[in-house]
Scaffold this active site. Structure first.
Site, short mmCIF file in Angstrom:
data_model
loop_
_atom_site.label_atom_id
_atom_site.label_comp_id
_atom_site.label_asym_id
_atom_site.label_seq_id
_atom_site.Cartn_x
_atom_site.Cartn_y
_atom_site.Cartn_z
N THR A 46 -9.31 -7.47 -0.33
CA THR A 46 -8.64 -6.81 0.79
C THR A 46 -9.51 -5.73 1.42
O THR A 46 -9.58 -5.60 2.65
CB THR A 46 -7.32 -6.17 0.31
OG1 THR A 46 -6.52 -7.16 -0.32
CG2 THR A 46 -6.55 -5.57 1.47
N THR A 47 -10.21 -4.97 0.58
CA THR A 47 -11.04 -3.86 1.05
C THR A 47 -12.19 -4.35 1.92
O THR A 47 -12.71 -3.61 2.75
CB THR A 47 -11.57 -3.06 -0.15
OG1 THR A 47 -10.47 -2.75 -1.02
CG2 THR A 47 -12.23 -1.77 0.27
N TYR A 109 2.61 -13.73 3.55
CA TYR A 109 3.46 -14.08 4.70
C TYR A 109 4.35 -15.30 4.44
O TYR A 109 5.52 -15.29 4.76
CB TYR A 109 2.63 -14.31 5.98
CG TYR A 109 3.50 -14.45 7.22
CD1 TYR A 109 4.09 -13.33 7.79
CD2 TYR A 109 3.75 -15.69 7.79
CE1 TYR A 109 4.91 -13.45 8.90
CE2 TYR A 109 4.56 -15.83 8.89
CZ TYR A 109 5.15 -14.71 9.44
OH TYR A 109 5.97 -14.82 10.53
N TYR A 134 -4.30 -12.02 -8.10
CA TYR A 134 -4.15 -10.66 -7.55
C TYR A 134 -2.73 -10.50 -7.02
O TYR A 134 -2.32 -11.22 -6.12
CB TYR A 134 -5.19 -10.45 -6.45
CG TYR A 134 -5.17 -9.11 -5.75
CD1 TYR A 134 -4.52 -8.00 -6.28
CD2 TYR A 134 -5.83 -8.95 -4.54
CE1 TYR A 134 -4.53 -6.78 -5.64
CE2 TYR A 134 -5.84 -7.73 -3.87
CZ TYR A 134 -5.19 -6.65 -4.42
OH TYR A 134 -5.19 -5.45 -3.77
N ARG A 139 1.43 -5.66 0.27
CA ARG A 139 0.66 -6.24 1.36
C ARG A 139 1.03 -7.69 1.63
O ARG A 139 0.83 -8.18 2.74
CB ARG A 139 -0.85 -6.14 1.08
CG ARG A 139 -1.37 -4.72 1.03
CD ARG A 139 -2.89 -4.69 1.01
NE ARG A 139 -3.43 -4.95 2.35
CZ ARG A 139 -4.22 -4.11 3.02
NH1 ARG A 139 -4.56 -2.95 2.50
NH2 ARG A 139 -4.68 -4.42 4.21
N LYS A 162 -5.26 -9.10 -11.49
CA LYS A 162 -5.34 -7.73 -10.97
C LYS A 162 -3.92 -7.35 -10.56
O LYS A 162 -3.33 -7.99 -9.69
CB LYS A 162 -6.28 -7.65 -9.77
CG LYS A 162 -6.30 -6.28 -9.09
CD LYS A 162 -7.14 -6.30 -7.82
CE LYS A 162 -7.08 -4.94 -7.11
NZ LYS A 162 -7.84 -4.95 -5.83
N ILE A 205 -10.05 -2.58 -10.81
CA ILE A 205 -10.71 -3.07 -9.60
C ILE A 205 -10.43 -2.01 -8.55
O ILE A 205 -9.31 -1.85 -8.09
CB ILE A 205 -10.22 -4.46 -9.21
CG1 ILE A 205 -10.62 -5.46 -10.31
CG2 ILE A 205 -10.79 -4.89 -7.86
CD1 ILE A 205 -10.17 -6.89 -10.08
#
Length: 294
Positions: A46-47, A109, A134, A139, A162, A205
């Site tokens: 994501t980062t 989504y 993850y 999000r 994660k 992480i």
């Protein structure tokens, strides 16, 4: 198998003034992280803004990170998508390029069921590269429940999770399931790193590891040595800084933090915007408090 213990850096993607990936900065950045003691590099989570990266950028930058890290630390590439077929393709690409593993977020989504989560990871695992699942429901709108983590642990090739569920009770229940099933668990929330490792996580992480690799590595090393009182003290010292890194949606603040330490990673791509001025001052103050800048 365990891909790493300690700190995995959830990498940003550096962009130049022309908007393209800046590979000179990326090279400098890789050296900054490895010299700071991180145990793994994790591009295009994501980062790393994967949603706004082209397929060509994804492949070229992934190959660059793998080549320039030169097997000094594992490279675990973000390969998530809300399309199972696309996630599988990303995992295949990462494997072809020589990644040590992939980080695969839940399908966002679409809001699939718990059964859908299991089937998604079964399908992606067929790519034949080690997978860390993850879970970040804030999000994605999808939450991997502890019982489902137990099901994931039975899938050949899915080696860990994660966890960033944002609920300490669920986190603890997932940690128990992971311990019972020999399934690796990584903390996905910098602010509870010491607590998470005490509960059995292999490490974190980390977003904070980008501007502060030495501090996050020190925190994990204290935990590994079972010096939890010292680890608690360092965690408390870091937590205002960590909170500031999430004063706006990730990776907006961490990109500004990288700029403040002198690494020109550029602004995020739209629809993300640069950090608001008042938040920049908050971030700057907390970075001073932990000694990252003067």
């Amino acid at each position: 198998m365990t891909l790493f213990t300690g700190v995995g850096a959830a990498m940003v993607t550096p962009f130049g003034k022309d908007g393209n990936i800046d590979y000179a900065v990326l090279d400098e950045y890789i050296e900054h992280l490895i010299a700071g003691g991180v145990s793994a590099l994790i591009p295009f989570g994501t980062t790393g803004e994967p949603a706004t990266a082209s397929a060509e950028e994804y492949e070229k930058a992934t190959a660059f990170v793998i080549a320039h890290s030169a097997k000094r630390v594992p490279v675990i590439v973000g390969a998530g998508s809300n399309s199972t077929a696309t996630a599988y393709e990303h995992a295949q690409t990462a494997k072809k390029l020589g990644a040590d593993g992939v980080l695969v977020v839940t399908p966002y989504y679409n809001k699939c069921t718990q059964r859908g989560i299991v089937e998604h990871y079964k399908a992606v695992a067929k790519a034949g590269v080690p997978i860390i699942a993850y879970n970040v429901p804030s999000r994605t709108g999808v939450n991997i429940l502890p019982a489902t983590v137990g099901e994931l642990s039975k899938i050949d090739g899915v080696i860990g999770i994660k966890e960033a569920c944002g609920n300490i009770d669920q986190f603890q229940n997932t940690a128990k399931v992971c311990a019972e099933n020999g399934f690796d668990m990584y903390c996905g929330d910098d602010g509870i790193t010491a607590t998470a490792i005490l509960m059995g996580c292999k490490g974190v992480i980390s977003v904070a590891a980008n501007p502060a690799p030495k501090l996050m590595s020190e925190l994990c090393n204290l935990c590994a040595q079972q010096k939890f009182l010292q680890a608690q003290q360092l965690q408390f010292k870091l937590n205002d800084f960590i909170a500031a890194l999430f004063c706006e949606v990730n990776p907006i603040p961490v990109k500004k933090a990288m700029q403040l330490i002198g690494m020109e990673v550029g602004a995020p791509r739209l629809p993300l915007t640069e950090l608001e001025p008042q938040h920049t001052e908050l971030l700057r103050a907390t970075m001073r408090e932990v000694g990252l800048i003067k």
